[in-house]
Design a protein around this motif. Structure first.
Motif, PDB file in Angstrom:
ATOM      1  N   LEU A   1      17.359   5.380  10.384  1.00 46.87           N
ATOM      2  CA  LEU A   1      16.460   4.448   9.691  1.00 46.87           C
ATOM      3  C   LEU A   1      15.186   5.122   9.201  1.00 46.87           C
ATOM      4  CD1 LEU A   1      16.771   1.258  11.939  1.00 46.87           C
ATOM      5  CD2 LEU A   1      18.221   2.023  10.049  1.00 46.87           C
ATOM      6  N   TYR A   2      15.034   6.440   9.420  1.00 41.56           N
ATOM      7  CA  TYR A   2      13.863   7.138   8.895  1.00 41.56           C
ATOM      8  C   TYR A   2      13.837   7.015   7.364  1.00 41.56           C
ATOM      9  CZ  TYR A   2      13.283   9.579  13.431  1.00 41.56           C
ATOM     10  OH  TYR A   2      13.097   9.909  14.747  1.00 41.56           O
ATOM     11  N   SER A   3      12.631   6.867   6.822  1.00 38.14           N
ATOM     12  CA  SER A   3      12.497   6.810   5.369  1.00 38.14           C
ATOM     13  C   SER A   3      12.486   8.224   4.794  1.00 38.14           C
ATOM     14  CB  SER A   3      11.199   6.087   4.987  1.00 38.14           C
ATOM     15  OG  SER A   3      10.072   6.907   5.264  1.00 38.14           O
TER      16      SER A   3
ATOM     17  N   LEU B   1       7.679  12.334  13.358  1.00 39.80           N
ATOM     18  CA  LEU B   1       6.440  12.928  12.836  1.00 39.80           C
ATOM     19  C   LEU B   1       6.514  14.447  12.750  1.00 39.80           C
ATOM     20  CD1 LEU B   1       3.654  10.693  14.451  1.00 39.80           C
ATOM     21  CD2 LEU B   1       4.794  10.470  12.232  1.00 39.80           C
ATOM     22  N   ASN B   2       7.635  15.024  13.200  1.00 41.95           N
ATOM     23  CA  ASN B   2       7.897  16.454  13.017  1.00 41.95           C
ATOM     24  C   ASN B   2       6.870  17.340  13.721  1.00 41.95           C
ATOM     25  OD1 ASN B   2       9.595  18.480  12.025  1.00 41.95           O
ATOM     26  ND2 ASN B   2       8.312  18.817  10.222  1.00 41.95           N
ATOM     27  N   ASN B   3       6.385  16.893  14.860  1.00 39.35           N
ATOM     28  CA  ASN B   3       5.435  17.691  15.644  1.00 39.35           C
ATOM     29  C   ASN B   3       6.144  18.149  16.915  1.00 39.35           C
ATOM     30  OD1 ASN B   3       3.292  18.789  17.100  1.00 39.35           O
ATOM     31  ND2 ASN B   3       1.835  17.214  16.418  1.00 39.35           N
ATOM     32  N   LEU B   4       6.955  19.181  16.773  1.00 43.24           N
ATOM     33  CA  LEU B   4       7.740  19.657  17.902  1.00 43.24           C
ATOM     34  C   LEU B   4       6.845  20.140  19.036  1.00 43.24           C
ATOM     35  CD1 LEU B   4      10.994  21.725  17.729  1.00 43.24           C
ATOM     36  CD2 LEU B   4       9.219  22.363  19.363  1.00 43.24           C
ATOM     37  N   THR B   5       5.743  20.793  18.698  1.00 42.16           N
ATOM     38  CA  THR B   5       4.838  21.317  19.727  1.00 42.16           C
ATOM     39  C   THR B   5       4.314  20.198  20.611  1.00 42.16           C
ATOM     40  OG1 THR B   5       4.181  23.149  18.306  1.00 42.16           O
ATOM     41  CG2 THR B   5       2.708  22.604  20.127  1.00 42.16           C
ATOM     42  N   ASN B   6       3.937  19.071  20.001  1.00 39.17           N
ATOM     43  CA  ASN B   6       3.400  17.953  20.759  1.00 39.17           C
ATOM     44  C   ASN B   6       4.467  17.312  21.639  1.00 39.17           C
ATOM     45  OD1 ASN B   6       2.731  14.698  20.720  1.00 39.17           O
ATOM     46  ND2 ASN B   6       0.917  15.996  20.976  1.00 39.17           N
ATOM     47  N   SER B   7       5.658  17.081  21.093  1.00 39.22           N
ATOM     48  CA  SER B   7       6.724  16.474  21.885  1.00 39.22           C
ATOM     49  C   SER B   7       7.188  17.403  23.000  1.00 39.22           C
ATOM     50  CB  SER B   7       7.902  16.092  20.982  1.00 39.22           C
ATOM     51  OG  SER B   7       7.546  15.029  20.120  1.00 39.22           O
ATOM     52  N   LEU B   8       7.168  18.702  22.749  1.00 38.36           N
ATOM     53  CA  LEU B   8       7.542  19.659  23.786  1.00 38.36           C
ATOM     54  C   LEU B   8       6.543  19.635  24.937  1.00 38.36           C
ATOM     55  CD1 LEU B   8       9.293  21.913  24.913  1.00 38.36           C
ATOM     56  CD2 LEU B   8       8.016  23.531  23.499  1.00 38.36           C
TER      57      LEU B   8
ATOM     58  N   SER C   1      10.308   9.485   3.149  1.00 39.80           N
ATOM     59  CA  SER C   1       8.961  10.049   3.246  1.00 39.80           C
ATOM     60  C   SER C   1       8.569  10.431   4.667  1.00 39.80           C
ATOM     61  CB  SER C   1       7.939   9.044   2.691  1.00 39.80           C
ATOM     62  OG  SER C   1       7.972   7.835   3.448  1.00 39.80           O
ATOM     63  N   SER C   2       9.468  10.253   5.627  1.00 38.82           N
ATOM     64  CA  SER C   2       9.156  10.634   7.006  1.00 38.82           C
ATOM     65  C   SER C   2       8.887  12.134   7.079  1.00 38.82           C
ATOM     66  CB  SER C   2      10.319  10.269   7.935  1.00 38.82           C
ATOM     67  OG  SER C   2      10.510   8.868   7.981  1.00 38.82           O
ATOM     68  N   PRO C   3       7.877  12.557   7.862  1.00 39.41           N
ATOM     69  CA  PRO C   3       7.536  13.981   7.930  1.00 39.41           C
ATOM     70  C   PRO C   3       8.688  14.886   8.361  1.00 39.41           C
ATOM     71  CG  PRO C   3       5.772  12.652   8.851  1.00 39.41           C
ATOM     72  CD  PRO C   3       6.903  11.712   8.589  1.00 39.41           C
ATOM     73  N   ILE C   4       9.657  14.350   9.107  1.00 41.38           N
ATOM     74  CA  ILE C   4      10.760  15.176   9.587  1.00 41.38           C
ATOM     75  C   ILE C   4      11.717  15.563   8.462  1.00 41.38           C
ATOM     76  CG2 ILE C   4      12.301  13.256  10.148  1.00 41.38           C
ATOM     77  CD1 ILE C   4      11.812  16.460  12.248  1.00 41.38           C
ATOM     78  N   VAL C   5      11.691  14.845   7.335  1.00 36.79           N
ATOM     79  CA  VAL C   5      12.625  15.112   6.243  1.00 36.79           C
ATOM     80  C   VAL C   5      12.193  16.381   5.507  1.00 36.79           C
ATOM     81  CG1 VAL C   5      13.657  14.219   4.135  1.00 36.79           C
ATOM     82  CG2 VAL C   5      13.076  12.646   5.991  1.00 36.79           C
ATOM     83  N   PRO C   6      13.039  17.405   5.449  1.00 38.96           N
ATOM     84  CA  PRO C   6      12.668  18.652   4.772  1.00 38.96           C
ATOM     85  C   PRO C   6      12.391  18.417   3.289  1.00 38.96           C
ATOM     86  CG  PRO C   6      14.647  18.951   6.097  1.00 38.96           C
ATOM     87  CD  PRO C   6      14.382  17.486   6.044  1.00 38.96           C
ATOM     88  N   ALA C   7      11.385  19.128   2.782  1.00 38.14           N
ATOM     89  CA  ALA C   7      11.041  18.999   1.364  1.00 38.14           C
ATOM     90  C   ALA C   7      12.258  19.324   0.498  1.00 38.14           C
ATOM     91  CB  ALA C   7       9.894  19.941   1.024  1.00 38.14           C
ATOM     92  N   GLY C   8      12.499  18.471  -0.471  1.00 35.76           N
ATOM     93  CA  GLY C   8      13.604  18.694  -1.374  1.00 35.76           C
ATOM     94  C   GLY C   8      14.951  18.232  -0.863  1.00 35.76           C
TER      95      GLY C   8
ATOM     96  N   TYR D   1      21.915   6.568  17.156  1.00 37.57           N
ATOM     97  CA  TYR D   1      22.054   5.935  15.843  1.00 37.57           C
ATOM     98  C   TYR D   1      22.352   4.440  15.956  1.00 37.57           C
ATOM     99  CZ  TYR D   1      22.777  10.790  14.190  1.00 37.57           C
ATOM    100  OH  TYR D   1      22.652  12.119  13.903  1.00 37.57           O
ATOM    101  N   LEU D   2      21.892   3.699  14.943  1.00 35.64           N
ATOM    102  CA  LEU D   2      22.195   2.272  14.826  1.00 35.64           C
ATOM    103  C   LEU D   2      23.215   1.997  13.720  1.00 35.64           C
ATOM    104  CD1 LEU D   2      21.485  -0.717  15.590  1.00 35.64           C
ATOM    105  CD2 LEU D   2      19.696  -0.602  13.838  1.00 35.64           C
ATOM    106  N   SER D   3      23.217   2.812  12.678  1.00 33.61           N
ATOM    107  CA  SER D   3      23.991   2.499  11.456  1.00 33.61           C
ATOM    108  C   SER D   3      25.416   3.018  11.525  1.00 33.61           C
ATOM    109  CB  SER D   3      23.280   3.086  10.234  1.00 33.61           C
ATOM    110  OG  SER D   3      21.959   2.656  10.146  1.00 33.61           O
ATOM    111  N   TYR D   4      26.212   2.441  12.405  1.00 40.12           N
ATOM    112  CA  TYR D   4      27.628   2.789  12.520  1.00 40.12           C
ATOM    113  C   TYR D   4      28.374   2.141  11.346  1.00 40.12           C
ATOM    114  CZ  TYR D   4      32.284   3.097  14.547  1.00 40.12           C
ATOM    115  OH  TYR D   4      33.605   3.373  14.759  1.00 40.12           O
ATOM    116  N   PRO D   5      29.385   2.797  10.771  1.00 48.13           N
ATOM    117  CA  PRO D   5      29.974   4.092  11.136  1.00 48.13           C
ATOM    118  C   PRO D   5      29.449   5.271  10.316  1.00 48.13           C
ATOM    119  CG  PRO D   5      31.454   2.980   9.649  1.00 48.13           C
ATOM    120  CD  PRO D   5      30.261   2.070   9.817  1.00 48.13           C
ATOM    121  N   GLU D   6      28.507   4.994   9.381  1.00 45.62           N
ATOM    122  CA  GLU D   6      28.018   6.100   8.545  1.00 45.62           C
ATOM    123  C   GLU D   6      27.373   7.196   9.401  1.00 45.62           C
ATOM    124  OE1 GLU D   6      27.149   2.962   8.214  1.00 45.62           O
ATOM    125  OE2 GLU D   6      28.022   2.261   6.317  1.00 45.62           O
ATOM    126  N   TRP D   7      26.684   6.770  10.452  1.00 47.37           N
ATOM    127  CA  TRP D   7      26.053   7.688  11.389  1.00 47.37           C
ATOM    128  C   TRP D   7      26.760   7.507  12.726  1.00 47.37           C
ATOM    129  CZ3 TRP D   7      21.217  10.230  10.052  1.00 47.37           C
ATOM    130  CH2 TRP D   7      20.752   9.905   8.769  1.00 47.37           C
TER     131      TRP D   7
END
Length: 480
Positions: free
Chosen positions: A165-167, A134-141, A169-176, A208-214
């Motif tokens: 496995l994040y999509s 969810l890209n809320n570093l302040t909250n997780s910190l 559209s996940s908030p953590i994915v930087p725009a663009g 990670y789950l998706s071995y070996p790509e990750w």
């Protein structure tokens, strides 16, 4: 042709295979590996963790494993719902969420300070998973700072669960940007760097789950100097999938040679982590994804747990954390509200084999057949126990084959050794369906307390050698 002799055993007609000869080295061979006291550990799904602490079986099952190993299992609190969770420092309850059905996992939840109070009471090392998706570093910190302040048993913190496995559209994915191992690696590096000054260098990387790509080995160079903030690396792994109606295969799951082949993939990531001076864990693992499907509550899955732990260790995984999901909707879980599941018997048995004095572990077979033989060595260098596993699949119909294992060179030239047997009527047997699954004649009740009379078999040593017989879908421990 497998069968060369037919004998009666416990009222079942058994086909006796040709004998296998295994010599036990007097000292650990060069292939032997070190064994972590918490090699078999437990992962608890994030939202369900507070409820697990209310189950008597949780305390008793963990204590039982600890009593066998001389140290408590480590606990990882995390999973899919850690990336749906928001920390609320004013929340009075440990968690707050709503679900339409008690067997569902929540789509979102909040958790409060008492969540970490419960975690602080666990006996082993504790790794806590926090939300990164969810890209809320302040909250997780804020959550990390509270956990660090009150948890003396805090071992590591995990930022995000299976980010592969994040999509998009996940908030953590930087725009663009397109989510990829390199983009995620940069995110992990940034979060570790931002949080470490407040909580220390105790992060668990990769996850990670998706071995070996990750992979851990791919992440390490991206982290660069930020690897100093990492305490451990983790991968997730499930040999089979029960998601979306996928079919599962019990004979394949429990087959020794297939377990040997599957676990060989762990070696490269473990080597990369160890080369960086870090531990490597399977931070979440079990038999099949999405709760386990029809194979996971069976005796065959219990046998898989046993063999899988040992093969994981032989591929230099330091600890394996077996995931426990939604209570009441989790076929691979070791225990629940009303019963101890069949897979726990495999966890207990392999813990008995490793014992509280196993410094080294070795596989004595060649890994290509149905029969597995392992040796545990004490810190003195002497072999103390053998584990023999016949992974031939028996479904309860027809004749049941038996493997004969001849073991020369036993250190005691005369006398006898004792054997404890893990057995059930078939590989498909399930405790929750009334099957008689036993370890040396005993079972676990719903509170994870032993019931019945513990017994061992006596095997005579003749000419410095012994011979043991193990039925298809059965295992035994030889105490030297």
């Amino acid at each position: 042709m497998r069968a060369i002799l037919t004998v009666g055993f416990l009222g079942v007609v058994c086909s006796l295979s040709a004998a296998i000869t295994i010599t036990v080295p007097r000292a650990p061979p060069s292939t032997a590996v070190n064994v972590d006291p918490a090699a078999l550990s437990v992962s608890l799904e994030f939202f369900a963790f507070p409820d697990y602490t209310q189950l008597t079986a949780t305390t008793n099952c963990l204590d039982y494993i600890g009593s066998l190993r001389g140290a408590p299992p480590a606990i990882r609190i995390g999973g899919t719902t850690q990336d749906r969770a928001i920390y609320d420092p004013s929340l009075q309850s440990a968690v707050n969420y709503t679900v339409a059905d008690p067997s569902d996992a929540p789509a979102s939840l909040t958790y409060g300070p008492s969540f970490f109070t419960l975690a602080s009471k666990l006996k082993g090392d504790v790794t806590v998973g926090l939300n990164r998706q969810l890209n809320n570093l302040t909250n997780s910190l804020a959550a990390a700072e509270h956990a660090n302040a009150i948890m003396e048993n805090l071992y590591a913190m995990e930022l995000g669960n299976e980010p592969d496995l994040y999509s998009q559209s996940s908030p953590i994915v930087p725009a663009g940007s397109t989510w990829s191992p390199s983009v995620d690696g940069q995110s992990q590096r940034a979060w570790f760097t931002s949080m470490a000054p407040s909580v220390g260098d105790l992060f668990q990387g990769a996850v990670y789950l998706s071995y070996p790509e990750w992979s851990t080995r791919g992440l390490i160079p991206i982290l660069s100097s930020a690897i100093s903030y990492v305490k451990t690396f983790s991968g997730h792994s499930y040999p089979q999938s029960a998601c979306g109606g996928a079919s599962t295969d019990l004979p394949s799951l429990m087959n020794h040679s297939e377990i040997v082949t599957y676990t060989s993939q762990y070696g490269s990531d473990a080597a990369a982590a160890h080369g960086a001076g870090k531990k490597y864990f399977l931070g979440e693992t079990n038999s099949a994804t999405c709760g386990g499907g029809g194979i996971s509550p069976t005796f065959g899955a219990a046998l898989w747990v046993m063999d899988y732990v040992l093969q994981g260790l032989l591929n230099n995984v330091d600890r394996l954390y077996f995931h426990q999901g939604t209570i009441g909707n989790c076929q691979y879980c070791f225990w629940g509200r009303s019963a101890v599941g069949t897979p726990f018997y495999g966890a207990a048995f392999v813990s008995d084999f490793l014992g509280d004095n196993s410094a080294r572990l070795a596989m004595l077979d060649n890994g290509t057949g149905l029969t597995a033989v392992y040796a545990a060595y004490a810190d003195t260098g002497a072999p103390t126990r053998l584990l023999v596993y016949n992974s031939d699949y028996y479904n309860g119909t027809g004749s049941r084959s038996s493997a004969a294992v001849f073991i020369p060179g036993i250190m005691n030239a005369s006398g006898s050794v004792h054997v404890k047997r893990l057995t059930a009527p078939s590989a498909t047997a399930r405790v929750d369906q009334g099957a008689n699954v036993t370890i040396g004649g005993v079972q676990f009740d719903a509170a994870c307390q032993l019931t019945g009379t513990q017994n061992t078999e006596k095997i005579s040593i003749e000419g410095g050698s012994i011979s043991v017989s193990v039925k298809a879908s059965e295992a035994l421990i030889v105490y030297l």
